[in-house]
Design a protein around this motif. Structure first.
Motif, PDB file in Angstrom:
ATOM      1  N   LYS A 138      32.726 -36.734  49.169  1.00 46.35           N
ATOM      2  CA  LYS A 138      31.801 -35.848  49.893  1.00 46.35           C
ATOM      3  C   LYS A 138      31.821 -34.442  49.296  1.00 46.35           C
ATOM      4  N   GLU A 139      33.016 -33.964  48.947  1.00 45.72           N
ATOM      5  CA  GLU A 139      33.088 -32.638  48.328  1.00 45.72           C
ATOM      6  C   GLU A 139      32.356 -32.630  46.990  1.00 45.72           C
ATOM      7  N   LEU A 180      43.858 -35.772  45.377  1.00 46.85           N
ATOM      8  CA  LEU A 180      43.513 -34.491  46.011  1.00 46.85           C
ATOM      9  C   LEU A 180      44.693 -33.538  45.869  1.00 46.85           C
ATOM     10  N   LEU A 236      42.323 -29.843  53.783  1.00 42.43           N
ATOM     11  CA  LEU A 236      40.940 -29.737  54.256  1.00 42.43           C
ATOM     12  C   LEU A 236      40.324 -31.098  54.554  1.00 42.43           C
ATOM     13  N   ALA A 237      40.926 -32.158  53.999  1.00 42.69           N
ATOM     14  CA  ALA A 237      40.307 -33.491  54.028  1.00 42.69           C
ATOM     15  C   ALA A 237      40.489 -34.172  55.382  1.00 42.69           C
ATOM     16  N   ASP A 238      39.594 -33.851  56.315  1.00 40.73           N
ATOM     17  CA  ASP A 238      39.565 -34.530  57.615  1.00 40.73           C
ATOM     18  C   ASP A 238      40.969 -34.654  58.214  1.00 40.73           C
ATOM     19  N   ASP A 272      44.298 -21.970  49.009  1.00 39.79           N
ATOM     20  CA  ASP A 272      43.257 -21.674  48.015  1.00 39.79           C
ATOM     21  C   ASP A 272      43.801 -21.617  46.588  1.00 39.79           C
ATOM     22  N   THR A 275      45.610 -40.080  46.468  1.00 40.41           N
ATOM     23  CA  THR A 275      44.218 -39.758  46.821  1.00 40.41           C
ATOM     24  C   THR A 275      43.517 -38.926  45.753  1.00 40.41           C
ATOM     25  N   ILE A 316      34.377 -25.914  50.573  1.00 42.86           N
ATOM     26  CA  ILE A 316      35.764 -25.479  50.724  1.00 42.86           C
ATOM     27  C   ILE A 316      35.868 -24.014  50.315  1.00 42.86           C
ATOM     28  N   PRO A 317      36.907 -23.326  50.792  1.00 41.53           N
ATOM     29  CA  PRO A 317      37.075 -21.921  50.404  1.00 41.53           C
ATOM     30  C   PRO A 317      37.203 -21.778  48.885  1.00 41.53           C
ATOM     31  N   PRO A 318      36.753 -20.652  48.339  1.00 38.76           N
ATOM     32  CA  PRO A 318      36.862 -20.471  46.876  1.00 38.76           C
ATOM     33  C   PRO A 318      38.319 -20.387  46.436  1.00 38.76           C
ATOM     34  N   LYS A 319      38.548 -20.674  45.179  1.00 36.49           N
ATOM     35  CA  LYS A 319      39.900 -20.610  44.614  1.00 36.49           C
ATOM     36  C   LYS A 319      40.365 -19.161  44.616  1.00 36.49           C
ATOM     37  N   TYR A 348      44.850 -24.543  45.432  1.00 32.07           N
ATOM     38  CA  TYR A 348      44.427 -25.898  45.046  1.00 32.07           C
ATOM     39  C   TYR A 348      45.362 -26.460  43.970  1.00 32.07           C
ATOM     40  N   LEU A 374      48.555 -38.642  57.893  1.00 27.85           N
ATOM     41  CA  LEU A 374      49.307 -39.124  56.722  1.00 27.85           C
ATOM     42  C   LEU A 374      50.495 -38.210  56.428  1.00 27.85           C
ATOM     43  N   LEU A 418      44.023 -42.970  54.043  1.00 32.68           N
ATOM     44  CA  LEU A 418      43.900 -42.741  52.597  1.00 32.68           C
ATOM     45  C   LEU A 418      42.441 -42.916  52.166  1.00 32.68           C
ATOM     46  N   TRP A 477      36.405 -38.234  51.554  1.00 31.17           N
ATOM     47  CA  TRP A 477      36.224 -36.784  51.648  1.00 31.17           C
ATOM     48  C   TRP A 477      36.074 -36.171  50.260  1.00 31.17           C
ATOM     49  N   LYS A 478      36.908 -36.657  49.343  1.00 32.37           N
ATOM     50  CA  LYS A 478      36.834 -36.153  47.954  1.00 32.37           C
ATOM     51  C   LYS A 478      35.435 -36.364  47.395  1.00 32.37           C
ATOM     52  N   GLN A 493      39.888 -42.474  54.026  1.00 36.68           N
ATOM     53  CA  GLN A 493      39.150 -41.322  54.553  1.00 36.68           C
ATOM     54  C   GLN A 493      39.281 -40.114  53.612  1.00 36.68           C
ATOM     55  N   ALA A 494      40.488 -39.907  53.091  1.00 41.87           N
ATOM     56  CA  ALA A 494      40.709 -38.783  52.172  1.00 41.87           C
ATOM     57  C   ALA A 494      39.934 -38.998  50.869  1.00 41.87           C
ATOM     58  N   ILE A 495      39.899 -40.237  50.399  1.00 41.40           N
ATOM     59  CA  ILE A 495      39.152 -40.547  49.177  1.00 41.40           C
ATOM     60  C   ILE A 495      37.646 -40.341  49.413  1.00 41.40           C
TER      61      ILE A 495
END
Lengths: 343, 343
Positions: free
Chosen positions: A327-328, B223, B230-232, B272, B221, A335-338, B274, B238, A318, A324-325, A320-322
């Motif tokens: 980092k984004e 997310l 995408l998050a690692d 995509d 998270t 990340i790919p576009p919407k 999201y 998880l 968890l 990552w958020k 790690q996911a936080i």
């Protein structure tokens, strides 16, 4: 012995709350001249110094260590130091690494590196990068924060345990002598508890009981250490099981912690202080969290030794996911576009 | 048979996105007259109706069902309904309970109660409160949200599975007939997939694979379902372990889910897009989350049947702590005052 020494030159990397109090302790004893490296608070500190409210030192306004810089000075240009004391956050999953960060100032085989930082195995990359340098382990139990740049509030006394990380390339005597020298300089001002710790690895594991568990659970839930104790079953079903996993991992790694450690750590911060531990402060500020050293390394260490750590595993991923958020948000991952959807 | 029926009177409790599309489906078929009960969007809907962009219905502006109310009408004052369709959030840890909420409109032994809601065991309090009433189980796979009051965006088709929750006080035939009647009225407009589901409990467990795991992990998270992929290592360490725990619990409860269900659920929302799942939408809005029915009930059910659910346990207690935080913010729990400390 301490009082006849000449001043040691200390480069203190990280001018936040813990760094400022460390600098103050070192300069108060008059056995160290501190060059501090600030980042986000450089303008405030270089112009007005620190304004400190401290349970150890009282109120001190406009205080500056010997020198305030905003970048690591270069040994190649004559800036050499007896000690490099690192009190930055240690976030190995976000470059630059600590060993790269301090590289310009390190004189191989000479500079003593002191890590006053959280987590496990933090010395490994430094000993790998500087195999002939002594690396000291500092475990700090201070409570301090920086509500605005250069303003430092210290609530809890600075209690610092110092010992050498075992560097197999150097003699134990040399490493111990360096630890003793640092302790005597840090303690010389008499305002703090800094002691030589012959089992500093044990002390580091002990602190992980708080940090791996309470710190990460508070960060994930956005609850401080007071509220997490009030929040229904969080202590019984999250904090306590996680702490027992760390105690089991510590034991497997050869560090038997006292039976009281779990309750001691749960009750360490007074409930009505509603203290946000470091990772929660970080998530609230949008900073990166030190989850790899605080949570990842003990998890990997414990699982390698066969200790089941089901609670810590979930908390780790968890975090790690936080991370990552964050980092984004800061553009470190893309990340790919919407796609084109109704909403 | 359906086309010769007189209109059924339907009380639809919960006028958010799912409720609005359900009302539209029911009225489109002309076999139901819908009285909708709105809360936060009552002013918008009663004045201007709904403005709907729907993959099933296209663009519809200023649409109103037969009647728009802002409170549950009273059967004792002549407002009786054939069906009460509940599409509110179901948050049993925050009063009032759903059975208390709808009580004024329920005619014992007569009104058919339809729960188009997430989670497990949601029928139990209703059958306990109204032992002579039929309670239908609705599992909806719609994707819809309400970006502003009365504005509904529907991205994913409304696919609704209907069956009876087994009420041991009533004959299976009567219950099945009620389910068939509701399905035929809901389907009459031809814009939606609504079907009688003879194994709706299985369908409910299947949806939990998404909801207990992806939904709760996204909420914790912060997310969405694209970013969590995408998050690692979040999916591998998880989402997938949590989903496998639900699959094991479902199997222990007699519901064998297909081997593909985990991947199907992970990939259900296009990456995509999201898409924030419901609990994440709720945490972002500061709303209470449905973690007890979505996560707590399957966890209790699985553990009662001897299934180890270490991932779900941690997620559950983290959700509980997050819910507690929201309860504190809304004054539902009170805490000791802050002590007198430096900061």
């Amino acid at each position: 012995m301490a009082d006849v020494k000449s001043k040691a030159s200390v480069l203190l990397v990280g001018g936040g709350s813990v760094g400022a109090i460390a600098a103050l302790n070192l300069e108060t004893g008059k056995q160290a001249a501190v060059t501090i490296v600030c980042r986000s608070n450089f303008n405030a500190v270089s112009q007005n110094g620190y304004n400190i409210k401290s349970c150890d030192h009282g109120k001190i306004n406009n205080w500056k260590p010997t020198k305030v810089l905003n970048a690591i000075p270069k040994a190649s240009e004559g800036s050499t130091f007896d000690y490099i004391v690192c009190v930055t956050k240690n976030v190995p999953d976000v470059p630059p690494s600590l060993s790269d960060l301090i590289r310009p100032a390190v004189v191989p085989g000479k500079t003593v590196i002191v890590l006053i930082q959280n987590g496990l195995n933090i010395e490994k990359p430094l000993i790998a990068a500087y195999p002939q340098n002594i690396v000291l382990s500092g475990v700090s139990l201070i409570g301090a924060n920086e509500p605005s740049p250069g303003h430092i509030d210290q609530d809890f006394p600075d209690t610092l345990f110092i010992g050498a990380f075992a560097n197999p390339n150097l003699s134990p005597q040399t490493q111990k002598a360096a630890a003793e020298d640092f302790v005597s300089r840090y303690s010389a001002g008499g305002k703090t508890q800094c002691s030589l710790d012959t089992r500093v690895d044990w002390t580091r594991w002990r602190k992980l009981v708080y940090n791996s568990c309470l710190n990460s659970i508070c960060a994930i839930t956005d609850l401080d250490t007071g509220r997490i104790r009030l929040a229904d079953d969080a202590v019984a079903h999250l904090v306590r099981p996680a702490m027992l996993e760390i105690v089991a991992a510590a034991k497997a790694a050869g560090h038997e912690l006292p039976a009281t450690v779990v309750d001691d750590m749960i009750e360490m911060d007074p409930l009505d202080m509603y203290l946000p531990p470091s990772m929660l402060s970080d998530t609230r500020k949008g900073n990166f969290i030190e989850y790899e050293n605080i949570l990842g390394e003990p998890l990997r260490e414990g699982e390698k030794l066969g200790v089941p750590m089901p609670t810590l595993r979930v908390l780790y991923y968890l975090c790690q996911a936080i991370q990552w958020k964050n980092k984004e948000l800061r553009g470190l991952v893309s990340i790919p576009p919407k796609g084109n959807y109704v909403t």
